[in-house]
Scaffold this active site. Sequence first.
Site, PDB file in Angstrom:
ATOM      1  N   SER A   1      53.927  15.471  92.499  1.00 37.64           N
ATOM      2  CA  SER A   1      53.543  14.995  91.603  1.00 37.64           C
ATOM      3  C   SER A   1      53.535  13.365  91.727  1.00 37.64           C
ATOM      4  CB  SER A   1      53.133  15.607  90.012  1.00 37.64           C
ATOM      5  OG  SER A   1      53.771  16.526  89.757  1.00 37.64           O
TER       6      SER A   1
HETATM    7  N1  SAH Z   1      58.277  18.370  89.068  1.00 36.90           N
HETATM    8  C1  SAH Z   1      58.115  18.453  90.519  1.00 36.90           C
HETATM    9  C2  SAH Z   1      56.936  18.987  90.695  1.00 36.90           C
HETATM   10  C3  SAH Z   1      56.691  19.979  91.599  1.00 36.90           C
HETATM   11  S1  SAH Z   1      55.377  21.300  91.736  1.00 36.90           S
HETATM   12  C4  SAH Z   1      58.549  16.849  91.839  1.00 36.90           C
HETATM   13  O1  SAH Z   1      57.910  16.300  91.094  1.00 36.90           O
HETATM   14  O2  SAH Z   1      58.539  17.523  92.794  1.00 36.90           O
HETATM   15  C5  SAH Z   1      55.476  22.801  90.466  1.00 36.90           C
HETATM   16  C6  SAH Z   1      56.834  23.242  90.756  1.00 36.90           C
HETATM   17  O3  SAH Z   1      56.097  24.318  89.410  1.00 36.90           O
HETATM   18  C7  SAH Z   1      56.764  24.371  91.736  1.00 36.90           C
HETATM   19  O4  SAH Z   1      57.565  23.376  92.966  1.00 36.90           O
HETATM   20  C8  SAH Z   1      56.575  25.011  91.826  1.00 36.90           C
HETATM   21  O5  SAH Z   1      57.145  26.188  92.366  1.00 36.90           O
HETATM   22  C9  SAH Z   1      57.344  24.991  90.170  1.00 36.90           C
HETATM   23  N2  SAH Z   1      57.020  26.650  89.709  1.00 36.90           N
HETATM   24  C10 SAH Z   1      55.770  27.547  89.573  1.00 36.90           C
HETATM   25  N3  SAH Z   1      55.587  28.149  88.676  1.00 36.90           N
HETATM   26  C11 SAH Z   1      57.163  28.155  88.095  1.00 36.90           C
HETATM   27  C12 SAH Z   1      57.687  28.940  87.295  1.00 36.90           C
HETATM   28  N4  SAH Z   1      57.036  30.342  86.606  1.00 36.90           N
HETATM   29  N5  SAH Z   1      59.194  28.243  87.093  1.00 36.90           N
HETATM   30  C13 SAH Z   1      59.715  27.241  87.687  1.00 36.90           C
HETATM   31  N6  SAH Z   1      59.227  26.663  88.205  1.00 36.90           N
HETATM   32  C14 SAH Z   1      57.988  27.745  88.425  1.00 36.90           C
END
Ligand code: SAH
Length: 213
Positions: free
Chosen positions: A64
């Site tokens: 993000s």
């Molecule tokens: N907090 C992270 C944001 C990553 S983007 C950072 O700082 O890098 C969102 C993340 O949510 C991705 O890694 C994706 O794989 C995960 N995600 C998507 N759907 C999900 C679900 N149902 N359960 C757990 N994680 C999920």
Amino acid sequence: MKDTAKHQGLRNQLVSVLEQKGITDKSVLDAIKKIPRHLFLDSSFSDHAYQDKAFPIGAGQTISHPYTVAFQSQLLEVQKEDKVLEIGTGSGYQTAVLCNMGAKVYSIERQNELFKKTSILFPKLNIRPKHISFGDGYKGLPGYAPFDSIIVTAGAPFIPQPLMAQLKIGGRLVIPLGEEVQIMTLLIRVNETQFEKHEFGEFRFVPLLEDRN
Ligand code: SAH
């Protein structure tokens, strides 16, 4: 894996940018000043790590924007020792920010590739979340509930009921809601059955994926 004075300088500049954009919580700004965001990215992006931008992290996912991380972290109003559940570990950067703020972090990731990568990265950077798991964030972590707060870091089409159930009374759930564009939403649990809803601006996230097993 190096953190240098140059990176520290870039982090200080990033903190000024976030302050100009309206972030005021000192514990959030301190965490962003300390956490080496460039080490959560592929080395080909590391020169740009302190711009307020999202970058690919593999498996079609992104880290993000720093502003988004700061905004969500600020909405959580984390107190030291709070139990915080994070849905979407991704690169681990948001997890690291919350750990630095003194939270006991429980984090779930559904992409195995990212889960494995981050499991290896955390100890190298001396970041110690309480628990990380590979699984479906729609279900939360009932075995570790209730939580003082819950942060969802992917765009959710609706509020998963299990997450509401796993929140303490007085607890805060921060979740970007919507399909194409998301409205940052804060739910505060008033009592067993009632939640107070607050809406903030528009953000863009990768989607919170439904379970496909
Ligand atoms: N907090 C992270 C944001 C990553 S983007 C950072 O700082 O890098 C969102 C993340 O949510 C991705 O890694 C994706 O794989 C995960 N995600 C998507 N759907 C999900 C679900 N149902 N359960 C757990 N994680 C999920």
